[in-house]
Design a protein around this motif. Structure first.
Motif, PDB file in Angstrom:
ATOM      1  N   PHE A 107       0.821  -1.208   0.000  1.00  0.00           N
ATOM      2  CA  PHE A 107       0.000   0.000   0.000  1.00  0.00           C
ATOM      3  C   PHE A 107       0.858   1.262   0.000  1.00  0.00           C
ATOM      4  O   PHE A 107       1.615   1.517   0.934  1.00  0.00           O
ATOM      5  CB  PHE A 107      -0.942   0.002   1.195  1.00  0.00           C
ATOM      6  CG  PHE A 107      -2.055  -0.988   1.079  1.00  0.00           C
ATOM      7  CD1 PHE A 107      -3.137  -0.748   0.249  1.00  0.00           C
ATOM      8  CD2 PHE A 107      -2.007  -2.190   1.775  1.00  0.00           C
ATOM      9  CE1 PHE A 107      -4.159  -1.670   0.122  1.00  0.00           C
ATOM     10  CE2 PHE A 107      -3.029  -3.124   1.660  1.00  0.00           C
ATOM     11  CZ  PHE A 107      -4.107  -2.865   0.820  1.00  0.00           C
ATOM     12  N   THR A 108       0.718   2.040  -1.064  1.00  0.00           N
ATOM     13  CA  THR A 108       1.346   3.354  -1.154  1.00  0.00           C
ATOM     14  C   THR A 108       0.352   4.396  -0.622  1.00  0.00           C
ATOM     15  O   THR A 108      -0.853   4.137  -0.549  1.00  0.00           O
ATOM     16  CB  THR A 108       1.679   3.690  -2.603  1.00  0.00           C
ATOM     17  OG1 THR A 108       0.458   3.753  -3.364  1.00  0.00           O
ATOM     18  CG2 THR A 108       2.600   2.629  -3.208  1.00  0.00           C
ATOM     19  N   PRO A 137      -5.761 -11.594   7.810  1.00  0.00           N
ATOM     20  CA  PRO A 137      -5.918 -12.882   8.486  1.00  0.00           C
ATOM     21  C   PRO A 137      -5.913 -12.811  10.003  1.00  0.00           C
ATOM     22  O   PRO A 137      -6.222 -13.795  10.671  1.00  0.00           O
ATOM     23  CB  PRO A 137      -4.721 -13.695   7.977  1.00  0.00           C
ATOM     24  CG  PRO A 137      -3.684 -12.660   7.685  1.00  0.00           C
ATOM     25  CD  PRO A 137      -4.438 -11.462   7.183  1.00  0.00           C
ATOM     26  N   GLY A 138      -5.568 -11.656  10.566  1.00  0.00           N
ATOM     27  CA  GLY A 138      -5.528 -11.555  12.018  1.00  0.00           C
ATOM     28  C   GLY A 138      -5.440 -10.122  12.482  1.00  0.00           C
ATOM     29  O   GLY A 138      -5.302  -9.184  11.677  1.00  0.00           O
ATOM     30  N   PRO A 139      -5.506  -9.897  13.796  1.00  0.00           N
ATOM     31  CA  PRO A 139      -5.521  -8.538  14.337  1.00  0.00           C
ATOM     32  C   PRO A 139      -4.238  -7.764  14.094  1.00  0.00           C
ATOM     33  O   PRO A 139      -4.269  -6.537  13.966  1.00  0.00           O
ATOM     34  CB  PRO A 139      -5.786  -8.752  15.832  1.00  0.00           C
ATOM     35  CG  PRO A 139      -5.352 -10.166  16.099  1.00  0.00           C
ATOM     36  CD  PRO A 139      -5.647 -10.923  14.853  1.00  0.00           C
ATOM     37  N   GLY A 140      -3.099  -8.450  14.047  1.00  0.00           N
ATOM     38  CA  GLY A 140      -1.840  -7.755  13.790  1.00  0.00           C
ATOM     39  C   GLY A 140      -1.829  -7.106  12.418  1.00  0.00           C
ATOM     40  O   GLY A 140      -1.449  -5.934  12.261  1.00  0.00           O
ATOM     41  N   THR A 141      -2.262  -7.849  11.414  1.00  0.00           N
ATOM     42  CA  THR A 141      -2.323  -7.312  10.054  1.00  0.00           C
ATOM     43  C   THR A 141      -3.375  -6.220   9.956  1.00  0.00           C
ATOM     44  O   THR A 141      -3.156  -5.182   9.320  1.00  0.00           O
ATOM     45  CB  THR A 141      -2.630  -8.440   9.056  1.00  0.00           C
ATOM     46  OG1 THR A 141      -1.646  -9.474   9.191  1.00  0.00           O
ATOM     47  CG2 THR A 141      -2.616  -7.932   7.626  1.00  0.00           C
ATOM     48  N   ALA A 142      -4.521  -6.432  10.589  1.00  0.00           N
ATOM     49  CA  ALA A 142      -5.565  -5.414  10.580  1.00  0.00           C
ATOM     50  C   ALA A 142      -5.065  -4.115  11.212  1.00  0.00           C
ATOM     51  O   ALA A 142      -5.343  -3.016  10.721  1.00  0.00           O
ATOM     52  CB  ALA A 142      -6.801  -5.924  11.312  1.00  0.00           C
ATOM     53  N   GLY A 143      -4.309  -4.242  12.290  1.00  0.00           N
ATOM     54  CA  GLY A 143      -3.758  -3.055  12.935  1.00  0.00           C
ATOM     55  C   GLY A 143      -2.778  -2.321  12.039  1.00  0.00           C
ATOM     56  O   GLY A 143      -2.759  -1.081  12.010  1.00  0.00           O
ATOM     57  N   GLN A 144      -1.960  -3.067  11.304  1.00  0.00           N
ATOM     58  CA  GLN A 144      -1.008  -2.438  10.396  1.00  0.00           C
ATOM     59  C   GLN A 144      -1.729  -1.720   9.257  1.00  0.00           C
ATOM     60  O   GLN A 144      -1.325  -0.634   8.836  1.00  0.00           O
ATOM     61  CB  GLN A 144      -0.041  -3.479   9.842  1.00  0.00           C
ATOM     62  CG  GLN A 144       1.023  -2.933   8.894  1.00  0.00           C
ATOM     63  CD  GLN A 144       1.919  -1.896   9.551  1.00  0.00           C
ATOM     64  OE1 GLN A 144       2.034  -1.832  10.772  1.00  0.00           O
ATOM     65  NE2 GLN A 144       2.564  -1.070   8.736  1.00  0.00           N
ATOM     66  N   LEU A 145      -2.804  -2.313   8.758  1.00  0.00           N
ATOM     67  CA  LEU A 145      -3.594  -1.668   7.708  1.00  0.00           C
ATOM     68  C   LEU A 145      -4.158  -0.336   8.201  1.00  0.00           C
ATOM     69  O   LEU A 145      -4.134   0.664   7.479  1.00  0.00           O
ATOM     70  CB  LEU A 145      -4.728  -2.595   7.273  1.00  0.00           C
ATOM     71  CG  LEU A 145      -4.315  -3.836   6.477  1.00  0.00           C
ATOM     72  CD1 LEU A 145      -5.489  -4.808   6.371  1.00  0.00           C
ATOM     73  CD2 LEU A 145      -3.821  -3.451   5.083  1.00  0.00           C
ATOM     74  N   GLN A 146      -4.646  -0.322   9.421  1.00  0.00           N
ATOM     75  CA  GLN A 146      -5.176   0.923   9.979  1.00  0.00           C
ATOM     76  C   GLN A 146      -4.062   1.948  10.187  1.00  0.00           C
ATOM     77  O   GLN A 146      -4.250   3.141   9.964  1.00  0.00           O
ATOM     78  CB  GLN A 146      -5.900   0.640  11.289  1.00  0.00           C
ATOM     79  CG  GLN A 146      -7.169  -0.179  11.119  1.00  0.00           C
ATOM     80  CD  GLN A 146      -7.866  -0.446  12.445  1.00  0.00           C
ATOM     81  OE1 GLN A 146      -8.071   0.460  13.242  1.00  0.00           O
ATOM     82  NE2 GLN A 146      -8.225  -1.696  12.681  1.00  0.00           N
ATOM     83  N   ALA A 147      -2.884   1.471  10.597  1.00  0.00           N
ATOM     84  CA  ALA A 147      -1.755   2.382  10.786  1.00  0.00           C
ATOM     85  C   ALA A 147      -1.339   3.030   9.470  1.00  0.00           C
ATOM     86  O   ALA A 147      -0.838   4.164   9.452  1.00  0.00           O
ATOM     87  CB  ALA A 147      -0.574   1.631  11.402  1.00  0.00           C
ATOM     88  N   LEU A 148      -1.573   2.338   8.369  1.00  0.00           N
ATOM     89  CA  LEU A 148      -1.251   2.881   7.052  1.00  0.00           C
ATOM     90  C   LEU A 148      -2.301   3.872   6.563  1.00  0.00           C
ATOM     91  O   LEU A 148      -2.092   4.543   5.549  1.00  0.00           O
ATOM     92  CB  LEU A 148      -1.108   1.741   6.036  1.00  0.00           C
ATOM     93  CG  LEU A 148       0.104   0.824   6.231  1.00  0.00           C
ATOM     94  CD1 LEU A 148      -0.003  -0.395   5.325  1.00  0.00           C
ATOM     95  CD2 LEU A 148       1.402   1.581   5.954  1.00  0.00           C
ATOM     96  N   GLY A 149      -3.429   3.943   7.267  1.00  0.00           N
ATOM     97  CA  GLY A 149      -4.454   4.911   6.919  1.00  0.00           C
ATOM     98  C   GLY A 149      -5.727   4.346   6.347  1.00  0.00           C
ATOM     99  O   GLY A 149      -6.635   5.110   5.976  1.00  0.00           O
ATOM    100  N   LEU A 150      -5.848   3.026   6.269  1.00  0.00           N
ATOM    101  CA  LEU A 150      -7.072   2.421   5.742  1.00  0.00           C
ATOM    102  C   LEU A 150      -8.152   2.428   6.818  1.00  0.00           C
ATOM    103  O   LEU A 150      -7.894   2.074   7.972  1.00  0.00           O
ATOM    104  CB  LEU A 150      -6.797   0.996   5.272  1.00  0.00           C
ATOM    105  CG  LEU A 150      -5.986   0.929   3.971  1.00  0.00           C
ATOM    106  CD1 LEU A 150      -5.295  -0.410   3.815  1.00  0.00           C
ATOM    107  CD2 LEU A 150      -6.891   1.192   2.769  1.00  0.00           C
ATOM    108  N   PRO A 151      -9.372   2.833   6.467  1.00  0.00           N
ATOM    109  CA  PRO A 151     -10.441   2.913   7.471  1.00  0.00           C
ATOM    110  C   PRO A 151     -10.789   1.536   8.039  1.00  0.00           C
ATOM    111  O   PRO A 151     -10.852   0.556   7.277  1.00  0.00           O
ATOM    112  CB  PRO A 151     -11.619   3.481   6.671  1.00  0.00           C
ATOM    113  CG  PRO A 151     -11.020   4.095   5.450  1.00  0.00           C
ATOM    114  CD  PRO A 151      -9.808   3.284   5.135  1.00  0.00           C
ATOM    115  N   PRO A 152     -11.018   1.424   9.336  1.00  0.00           N
ATOM    116  CA  PRO A 152     -11.394   0.135   9.929  1.00  0.00           C
ATOM    117  C   PRO A 152     -12.629  -0.471   9.274  1.00  0.00           C
ATOM    118  O   PRO A 152     -12.745  -1.693   9.169  1.00  0.00           O
ATOM    119  CB  PRO A 152     -11.657   0.481  11.396  1.00  0.00           C
ATOM    120  CG  PRO A 152     -10.863   1.720  11.641  1.00  0.00           C
ATOM    121  CD  PRO A 152     -10.890   2.487  10.352  1.00  0.00           C
TER     122      PRO A 152
END
Length: 269
Positions: A74-75, A95-110
């Motif tokens: 993700f850019t 696949p899990g909360p760790g990846t979901a957290g990283q996605l949110q840290a990158l700016g993707l809406p929950p």
């Protein structure tokens, strides 16, 4: 108290060591997988093309296999484009909360992220499919973003089970490698330190069968029967047993579960 050895890639390992130490657990990092950006022109071109297709809304869902996959795929421009999509836009699978957290840290809406239920027995493709499978049907197109190991492949390696489920439901899975995985480059000094670490009877925290393979390959003649491992997935536990580890524990890959298992093991001893 013997140390806990965190074997995740360097960025993840540093976070885990800090979190475990904050809970009073003696932990140290020994990354067993090196992570780096894709290094060849075909891999780079395939990654650019996949990002363009994702930005254009070609996919109904994008599945990222890990935090490293998210970071390397993700850019800022792609995140902004996906975040601006109206309701019902591209779903992002984790696949899990760790990846979901990283996605949110990158700016993707929950609200655009799908992941297994918080109380799922495991965080993997199988648990993820229980959440997203009902929405996959004829014509659904999913991009699976993953890593690749030597020899490098444009589509990467792993998560073929998920692709089979998508195809069985009438959809299509495309693959792209967003990063490369490699074994650590062990020097003679590194191997000497590894042998000294083994003498301290550590508890090996294993989150990847590939990382375990790199460890075993570093000391091909070592007898692992006196060694202990805490695996965060049944397949990893099975791999550790197959490599001869004498005591293999298993837990979910959350900080709370890992910390509880470590403390229970220390109390047992």
């Amino acid at each position: 108290m013997s140390p806990v050895v965190v074997t995740r890639p360097a960025r993840d390992a540093a976070q885990w060591v800090g979190d475990l130490q904050a809970l009073g657990i003696d932990a140290l990092a020994l990354p067993l997988i090196d992570i780096h950006a894709v290094s060849t022109a075909p891999l780079q071109q395939a990654l650019v093309q996949a990002r363009l297709h994702a930005q254009a809304g070609r996919y109904q869902a994008i599945m990222v296999v890990s935090g490293n996959a998210a970071t390397h795929f993700f850019t800022p421009a792609l995140v902004a484009a996906l975040a601006a999509q109206p309701g019902g836009g591209t779903r992002i699978w984790a696949p899990g909360p760790g990846t979901a957290g990283q996605l949110q840290a990158l700016g993707l809406p929950p609200g655009c992220i799908d992941s297994p239920a918080a109380d799922a027995r495991q965080f993997d493709s199988e648990s993820l499919w229980q959440s997203v499978g009902p929405r996959v049907g004829t014509g659904t197109r999913v991009l699976v973003v993953r890593g690749t190991s030597t020899p490098a492949l444009e589509g990467g390696n792993g998560r073929d089970w998920l692709a089979a489920r998508i195809a069985a439901a009438g959809g299509q899975a495309d693959f792209v490698a967003a990063y490369e995985r490699a074994a650590p480059a062990w020097s003679s000094a590194d191997l000497q330190q590894l042998r000294a670490l083994l003498a301290s009877d550590p508890l090996w925290l294993l989150s990847s069968s590939e990382a375990l393979s790199h460890l075993v390959a570093a000391l091909p003649r070592h007898d692992w029967s006196a060694c202990r491992a805490l695996a965060t997935h049944p397949r990893i536990a099975q791999s550790a047993t197959g490599h001869g580890f004498g005591r293999v524990l298993q837990c979910r890959p959350t900080l709370a579960d890992v910390a509880a298992s470590i403390k229970s093991e220390h109390e047992r001893r």
